[in-house]
Design an enzyme around this catalytic site. Sequence first.
Site, PDB file in Angstrom:
ATOM      1  N   HIS A  12       0.854  -1.184   0.000  1.00 58.45           N
ATOM      2  CA  HIS A  12       0.000   0.000   0.000  1.00 58.45           C
ATOM      3  C   HIS A  12       0.892   1.236   0.000  1.00 58.45           C
ATOM      4  CE1 HIS A  12      -3.791  -2.028   1.901  1.00 58.45           C
ATOM      5  NE2 HIS A  12      -3.321  -2.694   0.857  1.00 58.45           N
TER       6      HIS A  12
ATOM      7  N   GLU B 141       1.000   3.832   1.869  1.00 65.82           N
ATOM      8  CA  GLU B 141       1.521   4.197   3.185  1.00 65.82           C
ATOM      9  C   GLU B 141       2.715   3.315   3.565  1.00 65.82           C
ATOM     10  OE1 GLU B 141      -3.070   4.183   3.818  1.00 65.82           O
ATOM     11  OE2 GLU B 141      -1.639   3.292   2.419  1.00 65.82           O
TER      12      GLU B 141
ATOM     13  N   CYS C 266      -5.928   1.608   6.156  1.00 62.53           N
ATOM     14  CA  CYS C 266      -6.515   0.348   6.610  1.00 62.53           C
ATOM     15  C   CYS C 266      -5.855  -0.063   7.934  1.00 62.53           C
ATOM     16  CB  CYS C 266      -6.310  -0.734   5.553  1.00 62.53           C
ATOM     17  SG  CYS C 266      -4.581  -1.261   5.362  1.00 62.53           S
TER      18      CYS C 266
ATOM     19  N   CYS D  10      -1.962  -0.677   7.583  1.00 63.32           N
ATOM     20  CA  CYS D  10      -1.199   0.563   7.476  1.00 63.32           C
ATOM     21  C   CYS D  10      -1.238   1.343   8.784  1.00 63.32           C
ATOM     22  CB  CYS D  10      -1.723   1.405   6.324  1.00 63.32           C
ATOM     23  SG  CYS D  10      -1.425   0.634   4.702  1.00 63.32           S
TER      24      CYS D  10
END
Length: 152
Positions: free
Chosen positions: A56, A58, A86, A89
């Site tokens: 992701h 992040e 999420c 993260c």
Amino acid sequence: MNQAELDHQFMQQAIEQAQLAAIAGEVPVGAVLVRDGQVIAKAFNKPIGNHDPSAHAEMLALREAANTEENYRLPGSTLYVTLEPCAMCSGAILHARVDRVVFGAPDPKTGAAGSVLDVFSSKQINHQTSVEGGVMSEECGQLLRSFFKERR
């Protein structure tokens, strides 16, 4: 420049990262990590291209900054991300000791900064990260809506 103007400036850079994700066929999420007014890392979603469910935006920004800083802790930093983080993260953000998260669009399906869960509000966790959502929310949300509309 005041904090709201800085938040807008850095979120615009996160949006540019999200646009790169869309061009690459990835869900358009971008992240920019800032400390002392300087960008120390930026990234966009790459789970498809990297064959990595943890890739992701992040996570990639945190990894880049940690490698650059040669430290897995990133105190004094702010993470700007176009979509609410999420749970995965959010956990990494807390472990990295990021001071502040600023996100654009809420994520009603997997958001862990208040939409579905609120990982950051847990007082049992030994590090507290402040969270501000809704910065440039319309622009961030439109990127996602456009991307998924094209895919359908």
